[in-house]
Write a protein that holds these residues in place. Structure first.
Motif, PDB file in Angstrom:
ATOM      1  N   LYS A 220       0.862  -1.184   0.000  1.00  0.00           N
ATOM      2  CA  LYS A 220       0.000   0.000   0.000  1.00  0.00           C
ATOM      3  C   LYS A 220       0.899   1.234   0.000  1.00  0.00           C
ATOM      4  O   LYS A 220       1.715   1.421   0.904  1.00  0.00           O
ATOM      5  CB  LYS A 220      -0.859  -0.079   1.265  1.00  0.00           C
ATOM      6  CG  LYS A 220      -1.763   1.077   1.491  1.00  0.00           C
ATOM      7  CD  LYS A 220      -3.081   0.897   0.773  1.00  0.00           C
ATOM      8  CE  LYS A 220      -3.953   2.129   0.982  1.00  0.00           C
ATOM      9  NZ  LYS A 220      -3.916   3.050  -0.146  1.00  0.00           N
TER      10      LYS A 220
ATOM     11  N   PRO B  69       1.461   5.209   0.220  1.00  0.00           N
ATOM     12  CA  PRO B  69       0.772   6.401   0.723  1.00  0.00           C
ATOM     13  C   PRO B  69       0.892   7.568  -0.259  1.00  0.00           C
ATOM     14  O   PRO B  69       1.810   7.592  -1.089  1.00  0.00           O
ATOM     15  CB  PRO B  69       1.527   6.711   2.022  1.00  0.00           C
ATOM     16  CG  PRO B  69       2.907   6.206   1.767  1.00  0.00           C
ATOM     17  CD  PRO B  69       2.765   5.006   0.860  1.00  0.00           C
ATOM     18  N   ALA B  70       0.001   8.522  -0.141  1.00  0.00           N
ATOM     19  CA  ALA B  70      -0.052   9.640  -1.083  1.00  0.00           C
ATOM     20  C   ALA B  70       1.296  10.332  -1.297  1.00  0.00           C
ATOM     21  O   ALA B  70       1.661  10.596  -2.452  1.00  0.00           O
ATOM     22  CB  ALA B  70      -1.113  10.641  -0.633  1.00  0.00           C
ATOM     23  N   PRO B  71       2.073  10.610  -0.229  1.00  0.00           N
ATOM     24  CA  PRO B  71       3.316  11.351  -0.487  1.00  0.00           C
ATOM     25  C   PRO B  71       4.316  10.589  -1.365  1.00  0.00           C
ATOM     26  O   PRO B  71       5.197  11.206  -1.942  1.00  0.00           O
ATOM     27  CB  PRO B  71       3.905  11.564   0.923  1.00  0.00           C
ATOM     28  CG  PRO B  71       2.753  11.419   1.855  1.00  0.00           C
ATOM     29  CD  PRO B  71       1.818  10.433   1.208  1.00  0.00           C
TER      30      PRO B  71
ATOM     31  N   ARG C 165       3.348   8.449  -3.907  1.00  0.00           N
ATOM     32  CA  ARG C 165       2.745   8.014  -5.181  1.00  0.00           C
ATOM     33  C   ARG C 165       3.364   8.647  -6.416  1.00  0.00           C
ATOM     34  O   ARG C 165       3.331   8.042  -7.487  1.00  0.00           O
ATOM     35  CB  ARG C 165       1.231   8.230  -5.153  1.00  0.00           C
ATOM     36  CG  ARG C 165       0.547   7.080  -4.444  1.00  0.00           C
ATOM     37  CD  ARG C 165      -0.954   7.244  -4.336  1.00  0.00           C
ATOM     38  NE  ARG C 165      -1.375   6.710  -3.048  1.00  0.00           N
ATOM     39  CZ  ARG C 165      -2.480   7.047  -2.425  1.00  0.00           C
ATOM     40  NH1 ARG C 165      -3.293   7.928  -2.954  1.00  0.00           N
ATOM     41  NH2 ARG C 165      -2.772   6.513  -1.265  1.00  0.00           N
TER      42      ARG C 165
ATOM     43  N   SER D  23      -1.692   3.429  -6.022  1.00  0.00           N
ATOM     44  CA  SER D  23      -1.832   3.382  -4.568  1.00  0.00           C
ATOM     45  C   SER D  23      -1.545   1.984  -4.034  1.00  0.00           C
ATOM     46  O   SER D  23      -1.321   1.817  -2.836  1.00  0.00           O
ATOM     47  CB  SER D  23      -3.230   3.825  -4.158  1.00  0.00           C
ATOM     48  OG  SER D  23      -4.192   2.944  -4.684  1.00  0.00           O
ATOM     49  N   GLU D  24      -1.585   0.997  -4.917  1.00  0.00           N
ATOM     50  CA  GLU D  24      -1.259  -0.373  -4.508  1.00  0.00           C
ATOM     51  C   GLU D  24      -0.413  -1.007  -5.591  1.00  0.00           C
ATOM     52  O   GLU D  24      -0.733  -0.870  -6.769  1.00  0.00           O
ATOM     53  CB  GLU D  24      -2.534  -1.212  -4.337  1.00  0.00           C
ATOM     54  CG  GLU D  24      -3.147  -1.097  -2.971  1.00  0.00           C
ATOM     55  CD  GLU D  24      -4.314  -2.056  -2.770  1.00  0.00           C
ATOM     56  OE1 GLU D  24      -4.980  -1.912  -1.753  1.00  0.00           O
ATOM     57  OE2 GLU D  24      -4.564  -2.925  -3.630  1.00  0.00           O
TER      58      GLU D  24
ATOM     59  N   ASN E 193       7.068   4.060   8.801  1.00  0.00           N
ATOM     60  CA  ASN E 193       6.780   2.772   9.426  1.00  0.00           C
ATOM     61  C   ASN E 193       6.259   1.806   8.378  1.00  0.00           C
ATOM     62  O   ASN E 193       5.537   2.202   7.444  1.00  0.00           O
ATOM     63  CB  ASN E 193       5.718   2.921  10.519  1.00  0.00           C
ATOM     64  CG  ASN E 193       6.272   3.628  11.737  1.00  0.00           C
ATOM     65  OD1 ASN E 193       7.422   3.425  12.122  1.00  0.00           O
ATOM     66  ND2 ASN E 193       5.452   4.475  12.337  1.00  0.00           N
TER      67      ASN E 193
ATOM     68  N   PHE F 201       4.130  -1.805   8.042  1.00  0.00           N
ATOM     69  CA  PHE F 201       3.259  -2.715   8.778  1.00  0.00           C
ATOM     70  C   PHE F 201       2.986  -3.939   7.921  1.00  0.00           C
ATOM     71  O   PHE F 201       2.538  -3.821   6.779  1.00  0.00           O
ATOM     72  CB  PHE F 201       1.944  -2.028   9.139  1.00  0.00           C
ATOM     73  CG  PHE F 201       2.130  -0.872  10.083  1.00  0.00           C
ATOM     74  CD1 PHE F 201       2.024  -1.048  11.457  1.00  0.00           C
ATOM     75  CD2 PHE F 201       2.435   0.385   9.590  1.00  0.00           C
ATOM     76  CE1 PHE F 201       2.214   0.019  12.319  1.00  0.00           C
ATOM     77  CE2 PHE F 201       2.624   1.458  10.454  1.00  0.00           C
ATOM     78  CZ  PHE F 201       2.517   1.270  11.817  1.00  0.00           C
TER      79      PHE F 201
ATOM     80  N   ASP G  34      -1.468  -5.735  10.032  1.00  0.00           N
ATOM     81  CA  ASP G  34      -1.695  -4.633  10.969  1.00  0.00           C
ATOM     82  C   ASP G  34      -0.523  -4.417  11.915  1.00  0.00           C
ATOM     83  O   ASP G  34      -0.580  -3.541  12.763  1.00  0.00           O
ATOM     84  CB  ASP G  34      -2.942  -4.917  11.821  1.00  0.00           C
ATOM     85  CG  ASP G  34      -4.172  -5.051  10.978  1.00  0.00           C
ATOM     86  OD1 ASP G  34      -4.162  -4.543   9.842  1.00  0.00           O
ATOM     87  OD2 ASP G  34      -5.143  -5.671  11.444  1.00  0.00           O
TER      88      ASP G  34
ATOM     89  N   ARG H  67      -0.335  -8.022   3.287  1.00  0.00           N
ATOM     90  CA  ARG H  67      -0.380  -6.626   2.850  1.00  0.00           C
ATOM     91  C   ARG H  67       0.715  -5.883   3.608  1.00  0.00           C
ATOM     92  O   ARG H  67       0.833  -6.007   4.828  1.00  0.00           O
ATOM     93  CB  ARG H  67      -1.742  -6.021   3.176  1.00  0.00           C
ATOM     94  CG  ARG H  67      -1.944  -4.645   2.590  1.00  0.00           C
ATOM     95  CD  ARG H  67      -3.328  -4.089   2.899  1.00  0.00           C
ATOM     96  NE  ARG H  67      -3.469  -3.877   4.331  1.00  0.00           N
ATOM     97  CZ  ARG H  67      -4.457  -4.360   5.055  1.00  0.00           C
ATOM     98  NH1 ARG H  67      -5.390  -5.101   4.507  1.00  0.00           N
ATOM     99  NH2 ARG H  67      -4.522  -4.115   6.347  1.00  0.00           N
TER     100      ARG H  67
ATOM    101  N   VAL I 276       3.598   3.651   6.058  1.00  0.00           N
ATOM    102  CA  VAL I 276       2.964   4.793   6.726  1.00  0.00           C
ATOM    103  C   VAL I 276       4.028   5.836   7.054  1.00  0.00           C
ATOM    104  O   VAL I 276       4.807   5.667   7.982  1.00  0.00           O
ATOM    105  CB  VAL I 276       2.233   4.362   8.018  1.00  0.00           C
ATOM    106  CG1 VAL I 276       1.601   5.578   8.698  1.00  0.00           C
ATOM    107  CG2 VAL I 276       1.176   3.320   7.713  1.00  0.00           C
ATOM    108  N   PRO I 277       4.083   6.909   6.279  1.00  0.00           N
ATOM    109  CA  PRO I 277       5.039   7.972   6.579  1.00  0.00           C
ATOM    110  C   PRO I 277       4.436   8.934   7.603  1.00  0.00           C
ATOM    111  O   PRO I 277       3.210   9.027   7.728  1.00  0.00           O
ATOM    112  CB  PRO I 277       5.187   8.671   5.228  1.00  0.00           C
ATOM    113  CG  PRO I 277       3.837   8.509   4.593  1.00  0.00           C
ATOM    114  CD  PRO I 277       3.250   7.226   5.105  1.00  0.00           C
TER     115      PRO I 277
END
Lengths: 390, 92
Positions: B6, B8-10, B12, B19-20, B58, B60, B63, B81, B85-86
């Motif tokens: 996944k 994240p927007a920053p 992409r 996005s994936e 981070n 993940f 989860d 998955r 996560v920035p």
């Protein structure tokens, strides 16, 4: 057919009664159930008692006391209604119900402690009536909200919806930290401000909106930049902090000040279509556990540089308001150790878990005593300024 | 084994706005390596010059924070998955 005297006599053979002195000595802390009417409980109740008027007993008891084997002591004003109510509960399958002889009157006359529920005015009962219907809020919870003091860092994208909903909910005192003035480019998302307030201090504009929405709320305007020198003093009077700031320097400062003061902080942040929300509670992981260091400035564009969908802070800011309300009420599970991720393009929420870092410089095994150095270079504001900005 | 990453927007702009993305990899390290081959520039955003995960990002696995597992050596299973996560700071 039974006369009143016969009915009571028969009930006494089936229900165990205890005196106020026996209840005070009882070390088992039974569930206390007040079956009197509202106008009677207004004058005072036994500490910690739950209130189910006898007229609603059968309808509401399962909500008030779910466990049919719970140890329950019922009381009324004098001990008669509670005796009959205890019989009713026995018929409904409650196995351990007792009734207080002499009721609230004898308990109070015996010098045992009572709790006077905070009074709401008629206007407040009407304003907060939808809260009063929720068992997790009720009059006691609404009184907690009215007595609560919440500080919002930033009266902008996130601060606007947070402040509006906290004010509407009746949080009695809201502090707002922001040194900026309303700009036309804010109005695409900062819904606490309005067109006629362009040029006005954001704290003043927000106060006008809040006071217009709910006169119960007292607003403290802190028209200044949060910095190393004022953070602890500014945070001290408040119960919890809602962080809607827009740069890493401020976020680490908010985290460190809350960690030192042991205050919960509700975190929200946004970028274009992405949002993050979590809650840092004393003793749990903190912002530095989640993100030990800020990114370099070139990788940390602000909303001003990167843009943001106007409705996005509405989602994240309202989640922050809900977290704050839950913390005040002591209801539900806070987002502690959980980071909620929202992707507006996919219209999807995800949740990831994070843990306390034993080596965390803020909250780890050697907790800090004073604020850590500021990240002035890491500010993502367009023109990084000395001291964190909101 | 295929895993879904996944983005994240920053980040992409580096993945042609996807996005994936699906990559192969038995560990987080292998997945990050393949991701970096496919999308130049991404590795530098995730790892520092010593190859360690940057402290403002981070990862993940499903989860769970990989820092709580074996870090970059955390094993992956097909269908996992990996969420990047920035830290983001915007709020105003």
């Amino acid at each position: 057919m039974q006369t009143k005297a016969q009915l009571l006599k028969q009930a006494r053979t089936q229900v165990t009664e205890l005196s106020p002195a026996e209840l005070a000595r009882d070390g088992t802390s039974p569930v206390l159930l007040d079956v009197r009417e509202k106008q009677e409980t207004d004058a005072g109740m036994l500490p910690g008692a739950r209130h189910v008027p006898r007229g609603f007993l059968e309808l509401r008891i399962e909500e008030a006391v779910a466990d049919r084997n719970a140890d329950v002591v019922l009381y009324c004003a004098g001990g008669t209604r509670s005796l009959l109510a205890a019989r009713t509960l026995q018929e409904m399958g409650y196995t351990r119900v007792r009734s207080l002889t002499g009721g609230y009157g004898a308990w109070k006359d015996g010098g045992f402690p009572v709790e006077v529920p905070p009074r709401l005015t008629e206007a407040q009962r009407s304003r907060y009536s939808r809260h009063l219907l929720i068992p997790e809020v009720g009059e006691a919870g609404q009184a907690k909200l009215l007595a609560a003091k919440v500080l919002l860092v930033g009266a902008g994208g996130l601060g606007s919806p947070s402040a509006l909903y906290l004010a509407a909910a009746g949080v009695g005192r809201l502090g707002l930290i922001d040194d900026d003035v309303v700009d036309a480019s804010n109005l695409q998302r900062q819904i606490i401000h309005s067109n006629d307030r362009v040029g006005m201090a954001k704290t003043e504009s927000a106060r006008k909106t809040i006071v217009g929405l709910n006169p119960d709320v007292r607003v403290d305007e802190h028209r200044l930049r949060l910095n190393h020198d004022n953070a602890l003093q500014l945070f001290e009077p408040y119960d919890l902090i809602v962080d809607g700031s827009d740069n890493f320097g401020t976020r680490y400062l908010v985290n460190d000040a809350c960690t030192i003061l042991r205050k919960p902080q509700v975190h929200g942040s946004i970028f274009r279509f992405d949002g993050q929300a979590t809650t840092f509670v004393p003793g749990g992981p903190c912002y530095r556990c989640l993100f030990p260091e800020p990114p370099p400035p070139e990788l940390a564009p602000s909303c001003q540089e990167a843009g943001v969908l106007g409705a996005l802070p509405g989602i994240i800011g309202v989640i922050q308001a809900i977290e704050a309300l839950k913390l005040i009420l002591g209801a539900g599970e806070p987002l502690a150790g959980r980071l909620l991720l929202y992707d507006a393009l996919e219209q999807r929420f995800r949740e990831v878990k994070y843990a306390k870092d034993p080596a965390c410089p803020a909250c780890g095994s050697t907790p800090m005593r004073e604020l850590l150095a500021e990240y002035t270079e890491a500010s993502c504001a367009v023109a990084p300024r000395r001291g964190a900005v909101t | 084994m295929s895993i879904t990453v996944k983005i994240p927007a920053p980040l992409r702009p580096l993945t042609a706005n996807q996005s994936e993305v699906v990559v192969e990899g038995a560990t987080v390290q292998a997945a990050v390596d393949e991701l970096s081959r496919k999308f130049p520039g991404l590795k530098e955003r995730l790892l520092d010059e010593k190859g360690a995960l940057r402290r403002y990002v981070n990862l993940f696995r499903n989860d769970e924070d990989i820092r709580g597992g074996a870090g970059l050596a955390t094993a992956l299973a097909a269908g996992d998955r990996l969420t990047i996560v920035p830290a983001i700071a915007g709020g105003r």
